[in-house]
Design an enzyme around this catalytic site. Structure first.
Site, PDB file in Angstrom:
ATOM      1  N   LYS A  36     -20.836  17.295  80.487  1.00  0.00           N
ATOM      2  CA  LYS A  36     -20.723  18.445  81.401  1.00  0.00           C
ATOM      3  C   LYS A  36     -21.040  19.770  80.729  1.00  0.00           C
ATOM      4  CE  LYS A  36     -15.779  19.197  80.828  1.00  0.00           C
ATOM      5  NZ  LYS A  36     -14.468  18.670  81.193  1.00  0.00           N
ATOM      6  N   ARG A 136      -2.667  19.680  85.120  1.00  0.00           N
ATOM      7  CA  ARG A 136      -3.929  19.814  85.828  1.00  0.00           C
ATOM      8  C   ARG A 136      -3.987  18.616  86.774  1.00  0.00           C
ATOM      9  NH1 ARG A 136      -9.821  20.366  83.031  1.00  0.00           N
ATOM     10  NH2 ARG A 136      -9.802  18.129  83.494  1.00  0.00           N
TER      11      ARG A 136
HETATM   12  C1  LIG Z   1     -13.949  18.064  80.208  1.00  0.00           C
HETATM   13  C2  LIG Z   1     -13.218  16.796  80.294  1.00  0.00           C
HETATM   14  C3  LIG Z   1     -13.269  15.887  79.235  1.00  0.00           C
HETATM   15  C4  LIG Z   1     -13.989  16.186  77.932  1.00  0.00           C
HETATM   16  O1  LIG Z   1     -13.374  17.247  77.284  1.00  0.00           O
HETATM   17  P1  LIG Z   1     -13.838  17.696  75.810  1.00  0.00           P
HETATM   18  O2  LIG Z   1     -12.810  18.677  75.403  1.00  0.00           O
HETATM   19  O3  LIG Z   1     -15.185  18.316  75.976  1.00  0.00           O
HETATM   20  O4  LIG Z   1     -13.858  16.486  74.980  1.00  0.00           O
HETATM   21  C5  LIG Z   1     -12.611  14.684  79.374  1.00  0.00           C
HETATM   22  N1  LIG Z   1     -11.941  14.388  80.507  1.00  0.00           N
HETATM   23  C6  LIG Z   1     -11.869  15.230  81.562  1.00  0.00           C
HETATM   24  C7  LIG Z   1     -11.128  14.805  82.778  1.00  0.00           C
HETATM   25  C8  LIG Z   1     -12.504  16.470  81.489  1.00  0.00           C
HETATM   26  O5  LIG Z   1     -12.426  17.294  82.534  1.00  0.00           O
END
Ligand SMILES: *Cc1c(COP(=O)(O)O)cnc(C)c1O
Length: 376
Positions: A36, A136
């Site tokens: 992402k 969250r």
């Molecule tokens: C963004 C996200 C991740 C990855 O997070 P990083 O800090 O980039 O490793 C994993 N799981 C969810 C649900 C996320 O929103």
């Protein structure tokens, strides 16, 4: 060369991903590579896959759709894709069509996914997210069993596992206590419903310290979803570099469009600036001030690490104002920055920042410039 541009060293990303996949394999934990922060970049997705991730994940279904169809569908056949943000009710059709799995917390959404999956005659996999304190997304642990009961009764839906996400909203750290709860929940579900959960996804890059610091029992946790740790080579609780990984896979190159000696102190009455309250300034006499052709739309000025002798003074939409203590900068001169996660996400997302990928891994040097502009 075109500016501003983000120079992306795919070899360093490959190395980081490969290293984390190997280190976590020792704990029998697989890695879902999260794209992402890279706007679902196909080059980065491919690099993750070559480095051995077990799947790809993204929070935006648009990015997953993009990865599905890019590269002559080569990724589609190779690797499962997970939507890691709860689907919008308004997007269930695309979610079923493009993602193999989605992370979910609302039974109403899962019912609609089931209905849509039936319509498309396609099975859709569900990972139920559990709330373990960061507040969250997540089902409250006491409600999980009831949700599982409903999910497993739905046609065209398979429950493949549970997961949690910590540290993103409130900074709650993964630890022995909350990780043990996740493991216990997995076991309880398996016993109660006589089924096997293939995936117990412990979290994101913030979980690495807990897993890798040694001595911790990882219990049933067999997957992490990693983005930032691979891309920037750091863990995300303290943002310390991870031993042996590259933290400079991304470099932002910007161009000077004005270079003058100016007073450090503004003249006139001070009201609001373009983005709210103006930075307070102290009068340091005249300074070497330059403007770089990049701004708030493309970058988070607080997340840029400037080279020695240069500091960021402020930014508006399209101008980044810097001071150089050593030399007067030349027009057209390129100034390079290292980025943190927040600055990286914006630079990757801005259509005004060209992406230049390099890799020496595949025999000859690939040098692939994605020109300015929105992808089609
Ligand atoms: C963004 C996200 C991740 C990855 O997070 P990083 O800090 O980039 O490793 C994993 N799981 C969810 C649900 C996320 O929103």
């Amino acid at each position: 060369m075109v500016a501003p541009r983000l120079e992306i060293d795919l070899d360093k990303i490959y190395y980081n991903a490969h290293e984390l996949v190997a280190r976590l394999a020792e704990h029998r934990i697989s890695v879902t590579g999260i794209t992402k922060a890279a706007l679902g970049s196909v080059e980065i997705a491919k690099t993750f896959v070559q480095a051995g991730v077990s799947g790809l994940g993204d929070s935006r279904i648009e990015n997953i759709e993009h990865m599905r169809f890019a590269d002559n569908n080569a990724l589609t056949s190779e690797v499962p894709m997970t939507l890691i943000r709860s689907p919008m009710l308004s997007q269930v059709e695309q979610v079923v069509k493009f993602a193999d799995t989605s992370c979910n917390t609302e039974i109403e959404v899962i019912k609609k996914l089931s209905y849509e999956a039936q319509k498309q005659n396609r099975n859709h996999q569900i990972l139920l997210m559990v709330e373990l304190g960061d507040l969250r997304e997540g089902i409250m642990p006491d409600d999980l069993i009831d949700t599982v009961r409903e999910v497993i009764s739905l046609p065209y839906i398979s429950l493949i596992g549970i997961g949690t996400n910590l540290a993103c909203r409130c900074g709650v750290s993964p630890d022995a206590a909350n990780m043990a709860i996740l493991s216990e929940l997995a076991e309880r579900i398996e016993e109660m419903f006589n089924l096997r959960l293939d995936v117990v996804s412990g979290g994101n890059s913030a979980n690495l310290l807990w897993v890798l610091s040694g001595g911790n029992k990882t219990g049933r946790i067999n997957n992490l979803r990693l983005g930032e740790a691979i891309l920037l080579g750091c863990e995300t609780l303290q943002r310390h570099p991870i031993d042996g990984l590259f933290s400079d896979a991304f470099t932002l190159v910007t161009e000077v469009i004005e270079s003058k000696i100016k007073p450090s102190q503004p003249t006139g009455d001070i009201a609001q600036a373009a983005f709210g309250d103006a930075y307070p300034v102290t009068d340091r006499g005249p300074v070497r001030q330059s403007i770089l052709a990049i701004g708030m739309q493309d970058i988070d000025p607080c997340g840029m690490q400037a080279p020695r002798g240069i500091s960021v003074l402020g930014a508006s939409s399209d101008h980044l104002v810097i001071e150089s203590t050593e030399n007067k900068l030349l027009l057209g001169e390129e100034i390079i920055f290292q980025l943190n996660y927040s600055a990286l996400v914006r630079a990757m997302t801005s259509p005004f920042v060209s992406k230049v990928y390099t890799s020496r891994r595949e025999s000859s040097l690939t040098f692939n410039v994605e020109k300015n502009g929105l992808r089609s």
